[in-house]
Design a protein around this motif. Structure first.
Motif, PDB file in Angstrom:
ATOM      1  N   ALA A 165      -9.828  -2.408 -14.773  1.00  6.81           N
ATOM      2  CA  ALA A 165     -11.157  -1.845 -14.573  1.00  6.81           C
ATOM      3  C   ALA A 165     -11.979  -1.890 -15.857  1.00  6.81           C
ATOM      4  O   ALA A 165     -13.196  -1.812 -15.816  1.00  6.81           O
ATOM      5  CB  ALA A 165     -11.040  -0.412 -14.080  1.00  6.81           C
TER       6      ALA A 165
ATOM      7  N   LEU B 155     -13.283  -0.820  -2.999  1.00  7.71           N
ATOM      8  CA  LEU B 155     -12.761  -0.354  -4.274  1.00  7.71           C
ATOM      9  C   LEU B 155     -12.355  -1.498  -5.210  1.00  7.71           C
ATOM     10  O   LEU B 155     -12.215  -1.301  -6.415  1.00  7.71           O
ATOM     11  CB  LEU B 155     -11.560   0.546  -4.007  1.00  7.71           C
ATOM     12  CG  LEU B 155     -11.270   1.569  -5.081  1.00  7.71           C
ATOM     13  CD1 LEU B 155     -12.378   2.583  -5.146  1.00  7.71           C
ATOM     14  CD2 LEU B 155      -9.942   2.241  -4.809  1.00  7.71           C
TER      15      LEU B 155
ATOM     16  N   ILE C 177      -5.391   0.154  -1.749  1.00  6.41           N
ATOM     17  CA  ILE C 177      -6.475   0.939  -2.342  1.00  6.41           C
ATOM     18  C   ILE C 177      -5.941   1.850  -3.445  1.00  6.41           C
ATOM     19  O   ILE C 177      -6.528   1.980  -4.513  1.00  6.41           O
ATOM     20  CB  ILE C 177      -7.161   1.792  -1.255  1.00  6.41           C
ATOM     21  CG1 ILE C 177      -7.758   0.877  -0.202  1.00  6.41           C
ATOM     22  CG2 ILE C 177      -8.240   2.667  -1.865  1.00  6.41           C
ATOM     23  CD1 ILE C 177      -8.441   1.590   0.922  1.00  6.41           C
ATOM     24  N   ASP C 178      -4.782   2.455  -3.186  1.00  3.86           N
ATOM     25  CA  ASP C 178      -4.211   3.379  -4.164  1.00  3.86           C
ATOM     26  C   ASP C 178      -3.951   2.710  -5.498  1.00  3.86           C
ATOM     27  O   ASP C 178      -4.138   3.296  -6.561  1.00  3.86           O
ATOM     28  CB  ASP C 178      -2.871   3.937  -3.657  1.00  3.86           C
ATOM     29  CG  ASP C 178      -3.064   4.842  -2.471  1.00  3.86           C
ATOM     30  OD1 ASP C 178      -4.008   4.591  -1.692  1.00  3.86           O
ATOM     31  OD2 ASP C 178      -2.282   5.784  -2.326  1.00  3.86           O
TER      32      ASP C 178
ATOM     33  N   ASN D 174      -6.195   0.765 -14.432  1.00  2.21           N
ATOM     34  CA  ASN D 174      -7.240   1.033 -15.413  1.00  2.21           C
ATOM     35  C   ASN D 174      -7.538  -0.151 -16.319  1.00  2.21           C
ATOM     36  O   ASN D 174      -8.675  -0.390 -16.686  1.00  2.21           O
ATOM     37  CB  ASN D 174      -6.838   2.235 -16.273  1.00  2.21           C
ATOM     38  CG  ASN D 174      -6.793   3.503 -15.456  1.00  2.21           C
ATOM     39  OD1 ASN D 174      -7.446   3.579 -14.420  1.00  2.21           O
ATOM     40  ND2 ASN D 174      -6.015   4.473 -15.898  1.00  2.21           N
TER      41      ASN D 174
ATOM     42  N   ASN E 227     -14.081  -2.024  -8.359  1.00  4.43           N
ATOM     43  CA  ASN E 227     -13.752  -1.202  -9.513  1.00  4.43           C
ATOM     44  C   ASN E 227     -13.106  -2.019 -10.637  1.00  4.43           C
ATOM     45  O   ASN E 227     -13.153  -1.647 -11.797  1.00  4.43           O
ATOM     46  CB  ASN E 227     -12.776  -0.119  -9.039  1.00  4.43           C
ATOM     47  CG  ASN E 227     -12.607   0.996 -10.029  1.00  4.43           C
ATOM     48  OD1 ASN E 227     -13.543   1.315 -10.743  1.00  4.43           O
ATOM     49  ND2 ASN E 227     -11.431   1.574 -10.072  1.00  4.43           N
TER      50      ASN E 227
ATOM     51  N   SER F 281       0.865  -1.178   0.000  1.00  3.66           N
ATOM     52  CA  SER F 281       0.000   0.000   0.000  1.00  3.66           C
ATOM     53  C   SER F 281       0.894   1.217   0.000  1.00  3.66           C
ATOM     54  O   SER F 281       1.630   1.442   0.943  1.00  3.66           O
ATOM     55  CB  SER F 281      -0.835   0.046   1.271  1.00  3.66           C
ATOM     56  OG  SER F 281      -1.780  -0.947   1.226  1.00  3.66           O
TER      57      SER F 281
ATOM     58  N   PHE G  32     -20.767   2.414  -9.521  1.00  9.51           N
ATOM     59  CA  PHE G  32     -19.877   1.614 -10.351  1.00  9.51           C
ATOM     60  C   PHE G  32     -20.452   1.313 -11.732  1.00  9.51           C
ATOM     61  O   PHE G  32     -19.903   0.537 -12.479  1.00  9.51           O
ATOM     62  CB  PHE G  32     -19.543   0.296  -9.660  1.00  9.51           C
ATOM     63  CG  PHE G  32     -18.571   0.468  -8.546  1.00  9.51           C
ATOM     64  CD1 PHE G  32     -17.239   0.736  -8.813  1.00  9.51           C
ATOM     65  CD2 PHE G  32     -18.987   0.383  -7.237  1.00  9.51           C
ATOM     66  CE1 PHE G  32     -16.337   0.905  -7.783  1.00  9.51           C
ATOM     67  CE2 PHE G  32     -18.083   0.552  -6.206  1.00  9.51           C
ATOM     68  CZ  PHE G  32     -16.761   0.817  -6.470  1.00  9.51           C
TER      69      PHE G  32
ATOM     70  N   PHE H 142      -5.422  -0.242  -6.572  1.00 10.14           N
ATOM     71  CA  PHE H 142      -6.699  -0.673  -7.151  1.00 10.14           C
ATOM     72  C   PHE H 142      -7.364   0.490  -7.890  1.00 10.14           C
ATOM     73  O   PHE H 142      -8.024   0.300  -8.910  1.00 10.14           O
ATOM     74  CB  PHE H 142      -7.642  -1.184  -6.061  1.00 10.14           C
ATOM     75  CG  PHE H 142      -7.250  -2.530  -5.496  1.00 10.14           C
ATOM     76  CD1 PHE H 142      -6.319  -3.338  -6.126  1.00 10.14           C
ATOM     77  CD2 PHE H 142      -7.826  -2.997  -4.314  1.00 10.14           C
ATOM     78  CE1 PHE H 142      -5.957  -4.580  -5.600  1.00 10.14           C
ATOM     79  CE2 PHE H 142      -7.478  -4.237  -3.785  1.00 10.14           C
ATOM     80  CZ  PHE H 142      -6.541  -5.031  -4.428  1.00 10.14           C
ATOM     81  N   ALA H 143      -7.179   1.681  -7.361  1.00  8.34           N
ATOM     82  CA  ALA H 143      -7.821   2.842  -7.980  1.00  8.34           C
ATOM     83  C   ALA H 143      -7.178   3.202  -9.311  1.00  8.34           C
ATOM     84  O   ALA H 143      -7.770   3.910 -10.119  1.00  8.34           O
ATOM     85  CB  ALA H 143      -7.746   4.033  -7.038  1.00  8.34           C
ATOM     86  N   ARG H 144      -5.964   2.722  -9.537  1.00  6.96           N
ATOM     87  CA  ARG H 144      -5.241   3.167 -10.733  1.00  6.96           C
ATOM     88  C   ARG H 144      -5.101   2.090 -11.802  1.00  6.96           C
ATOM     89  O   ARG H 144      -4.581   2.367 -12.876  1.00  6.96           O
ATOM     90  CB  ARG H 144      -3.845   3.621 -10.323  1.00  6.96           C
ATOM     91  CG  ARG H 144      -3.813   4.945  -9.591  1.00  6.96           C
ATOM     92  CD  ARG H 144      -2.371   5.231  -9.241  1.00  6.96           C
ATOM     93  NE  ARG H 144      -2.173   6.565  -8.737  1.00  6.96           N
ATOM     94  CZ  ARG H 144      -2.219   6.874  -7.458  1.00  6.96           C
ATOM     95  NH1 ARG H 144      -2.490   5.932  -6.566  1.00  6.96           N
ATOM     96  NH2 ARG H 144      -1.998   8.107  -7.063  1.00  6.96           N
TER      97      ARG H 144
END
Ligand SMILES: *[C@@H]1O[C@H](CO)[C@@H](O)[C@H](O)[C@H]1NC(C)=O
Ligand SMILES: *[C@@H]1O[C@H](CO)[C@@H](O)[C@H](O)[C@H]1NC(C)=O
Ligand SMILES: *[C@@H]1O[C@H](CO)[C@@H](O)[C@H](O)[C@H]1NC(C)=O
Ligand SMILES: *[C@@H]1O[C@H](CO)[C@@H](O)[C@H](O)[C@H]1NC(C)=O
Ligand SMILES: *[C@@H]1O[C@H](CO)[C@@H](O)[C@H](O)[C@H]1NC(C)=O
Ligand SMILES: *[C@@H]1O[C@H](CO)[C@@H](O)[C@H](O)[C@H]1NC(C)=O
Ligand SMILES: *[C@@H]1O[C@H](CO)[C@@H](O)[C@H](O)[C@H]1NC(C)=O
Ligand SMILES: *[C@@H]1O[C@H](CO)[C@@H](O)[C@H](O)[C@H]1NC(C)=O
Ligand SMILES: *[C@@H]1O[C@H](CO)[C@@H](O)[C@H](O)[C@H]1NC(C)=O
Ligand SMILES: *[C@@H]1O[C@H](CO)[C@@H](O)[C@H](O)[C@H]1NC(C)=O
Ligand SMILES: *[C@@H]1O[C@H](CO)[C@@H](O)[C@H](O)[C@H]1NC(C)=O
Ligand SMILES: *[C@@H]1O[C@H](CO)[C@@H](O)[C@H](O)[C@H]1NC(C)=O
Length: 598
Positions: free
Chosen positions: A368, A435, A358-359, A365, A438, A329, A560, A361-363
């Motif tokens: 996603a 997240l 989380i950071d 793409n 996502n 993380s 989502f 998972f958010a990126r």
């Protein structure tokens, strides 16, 4: 050993003839001696006709006396000498020896006799007669026997050699290159002009000769599934033409080469299944076009290489079964993208700790994205202009071994749409972040064997492509969210050995799971477990049905962009199986070989 799985990439080098190189009709006719040599060569074989293949030589008679216009033959535009002979898949059956008229074609540059049956004759030593013009030789899958003649080692202009699956055996003098036989001894040193060198699936031993550092044209080096030892050559990070470096499955030890020069063209680095030690060289950052990095099954000690996230093309990162440690993380809010194209990440069996990232998972793409159905494979593809008469496109599909659906699977090809996270067997703790919902393209999510707690996030219900979800051997609590019943493709589901409670959902894929998916949770009840639910206990109230979602979830659903896929589980199950089974065959795929486009 000889029938190694990686070898089929050899067959995917596809020769593409460019039609405008066809000689036009007003040219001078072919030379009479070459005409006779070709006729004689043809007549020395029995043509074993098969329904599926039309032998090229069948048309020769009807195509007139000018052999330059015959199928499978190209002549030099100026001299009319035969420079190119392709009789692959021509149903030829018979023997070739050094008296064959083939060797009177002294101007040949390209010879392809792949996929014929040479009746276990030896590759004739007169092949050496073609040594100074010949630039490409392909006798892959042609039935020869015995040893390769040492004369092949004298081919000074050879750029392409395929003698794969020819059942060649024996000791090879150290001046020849070859693959997929039962060869042993020290690694043969190919001519410096060689572009592709593969000896995978043999039993070569000893160290890599330092001469490889001088092979500046080398684009592909595949030494996998041998018994090579010693340390890696430091120059591997310095070979400017190299696209594919595969050193997997040997006995290499010591560090990964320290210096990876900027501007290198490497697309794939595979060094898995060795005994490599030390940490990851930070100069791997210079591999700006790298798409595939596999260092699994070594003894690498390092922290999570988040800095690889700056590689814009990286699609597959396999670091499993090493000694990585620390947290993954990271808090780097100023970076907009990290691992923008990553599709497959396998960090299983390491010593990672801390919460799930989380950071990251958010990126991620690419994970996603819910790609359209697209049956393209991840591969190296490059046009390589080779001779004045044809182009050799270089196609090399990626392959990997990962655990999916409870089995270790070897993917000989990897579909673009396959997306996977395997963080199993680490020490990740804390809750599974919402997240993760996502990452809608995921087909495999394996978080088993960690110390995760809290509830299973209902947002996992957004992962509509999931085929395998393994959360077993953690400390998860509360109920299994009913949203998971909407995962129409889910084939393997495992929440065993947690602290889950309440009734197990029914319907859709959940009717197909057996009780070992739920084992070891003392508070779970209902089918398929034998423990009945006690409906008088409010904790065990049956969950709401999956079509009437709870209020607290509908907000998330909107967030989502959830779209309900009403395929029904029967259909979902079937498709799941089909997609999931596009994995390896250990046999050479003959049909690939015939995939030569004119
Ligand atoms: C053929 O000859 C012409 C003129 O002599 C020359 O420009 C050309 O490069 C030659 N082509 C080949 C393939 O040798
Ligand atoms: C194949 O080899 C066998 C044994 O050497 C021989 O008897 C037979 O005639 C050969 N067939 C052809 C078509 O050359
Ligand atoms: C080579 O093969 C031809 C038939 O294809 C045969 O007639 C000839 O005797 C053979 N020569 C040698 C040296 O084996
Ligand atoms: C191969 O080359 C040698 C010498 O260069 C020659 O004597 C021989 O006839 C050639 N073989 C064939 C089959 O043409
Ligand atoms: C391969 O060659 C060996 C001898 O080296 C022979 O025993 C074996 O039968 C051959 N296998 C095939 C499939 O031709
Ligand atoms: C590499 O080539 C250089 C010059 O061409 C030569 O001096 C050197 O000995 C070669 N190295 C090896 C290991 O062959
Ligand atoms: C591999 O090489 C080692 C020496 O480096 C040797 O002891 C071992 O027997 C070899 N294994 C095989 C299968 O050849
Ligand atoms: C890599 O190449 C550079 C020059 O391009 C040279 O200075 C350096 O010594 C080389 N490193 C290795 C390990 O061969
Ligand atoms: C499939 O993927 C390839 C490569 O990413 C892309 O070029 C192509 O347009 C895609 N085709 C469809 C139908 O989406
Ligand atoms: C998840 O990983 C564990 C440990 O690596 C493995 O045993 C299990 O089979 C995997 N689950 C799936 C569904 O592949
Ligand atoms: C679930 O995981 C456990 C171990 O974690 C394993 O024993 C069991 O076979 C798995 N069940 C399924 C259905 O994958
Ligand atoms: C799981 O199912 C088997 C039969 O399929 C049964 O024998 C066993 O008792 C069940 N275990 C539990 C914990 O319900």
């Amino acid at each position: 050993m000889a029938s190694s799985s990686t070898h089929f990439f050899v067959s995917s080098l596809v020769f593409l003839m460019i039609s405008f190189f066809q000689p036009s009709s007003h040219q001078q006719l072919c030379h009479k001696d070459e005409y006779l040599a070709l006729m004689q060569f043809k007549d020395s074989f029995v043509i074993e006709r098969q329904a599926s293949t039309r032998p090229k030589v069948d048309l020769w008679k009807s195509q007139g006396i000018d052999c330059c216009s015959w199928e499978g033959i190209w002549c030099d535009q100026n001299t009319s000498h035969v420079i190119h002979l392709d009789l692959s898949s021509s149903c030829l059956f018979g023997s070739i020896n050094s008296s064959s008229s083939l060797f009177r074609l002294g101007h040949l540059q390209y010879l392809n006799l792949a996929l014929n049956e040479f009746n276990f004759s030896k590759i004739p030593s007169a092949m050496g007669n073609l040594s100074s013009q010949l630039r490409a030789l392909d006798v892959g899958n042609a039935i020869f026997s015995g040893e390769l003649p040492s004369s092949i080692g004298m081919f000074s202009s050879l750029e392409y050699l395929d003698v794969s699956s020819c059942n060649l055996s024996g000791w090879v003098p150290p001046s020849i290159d070859l693959s997929f036989n039962s060869l042993k001894g020290s690694l043969p040193i190919p001519p410096l002009s060689i572009l592709f060198y593969w000896v995978s699936g043999n039993m070569f031993s000893g160290e890599i000769p330092p001469q490889f550092c001088n092979m500046t044209s080398l684009q592909l080096l595949d030494l996998s599934q041998n018994n090579l030892s010693g340390t890696m050559l430091q120059c591997f990070g310095n070979l400017s033409s190299m696209l594919v470096l595969n050193l997997e499955g040997n006995n290499f030890h010591g560090p990964i080469p320290e210096t990876w020069e900027s501007g290198n063209k490497l697309k794939e680095i595979k060094m898995g299944k060795n005994n490599l030690q030390g940490r990851l060289p930070r100069s791997l950052r210079n591999c700006k076009v790298l798409e595939f990095l596999d260092l699994g099954n070594n003894k690498i000690e390092d922290t999570f290489p988040y800095w690889l996230g700056a590689l814009p093309e990286l699609r597959i990162l396999i670091l499993h079964s090493n000694r990585f440690h620390g947290t993954i993380s990271i808090k780097v809010p100023e970076i907009d993208f990290l691992f923008p194209k990553l599709r497959i990440i396998d960090l299983s069996n390491n010593g990672f700790v801390g919460t799930l990232p989380i950071d990251l998972f958010a990126r991620w793409n690419a994970m996603a994205d819910l790609d359209e159905e697209n049956a393209t494979y991840l591969q190296v593809y490059k046009h390589h202009l080779m001779m004045n008469s044809f182009i050799l496109p270089f196609q090399f599909p990626y392959s990997m071994t990962i655990t999916n659906k409870g089995e270790k699977l070897e993917y000989a090809k990897i579909l673009e749409i396959f997306k996977a996270i395997d963080f199993s067997c680490n020490k990740f703790e804390g809750e599974i972040p919402e997240l993760v919902g996502n990452l809608k393209g995921l087909q495999l999510l394996n978080l088993s064997n960690n110390i995760l707690d809290g509830q299973i996030p209902p947002a996992l219900g957004y992962l509509t492509s999931l085929e395998a979800l393994d959360l077993s051997q953690n400390k998860l609590t509360r109920r299994i969210p009913t949203q998971l019943t909407q995962l129409n493709f889910l084939e393997v589901f495992n929440v065993s050995h947690n602290h889950l409670t309440g009734p197990i959902s029914k319907g859709q894929q959940f009717d197909t799971f057996e009780n070992n998916s739920f084992d070891g949770n003392s508070g779970l009840c209902g089918m398929p477990l034998s423990r009945k639910c006690d409906y008088y206990n409010s904790e065990n109230l049956p969950p709401p049905s999956s079509t009437s979602k709870g209020n607290e979830d509908s907000g998330l659903l909107a967030q989502f962009g959830w779209k309900l896929v009403l395929l029904g589980y029967g259909c979902g199950f079937l498709i799941g199986v089909v997609i999931g089974n596009i994995v390896f065959t250990r046999k050479r795929e003959w049909f690939m070989k015939t995939f030569r486009i004119w």
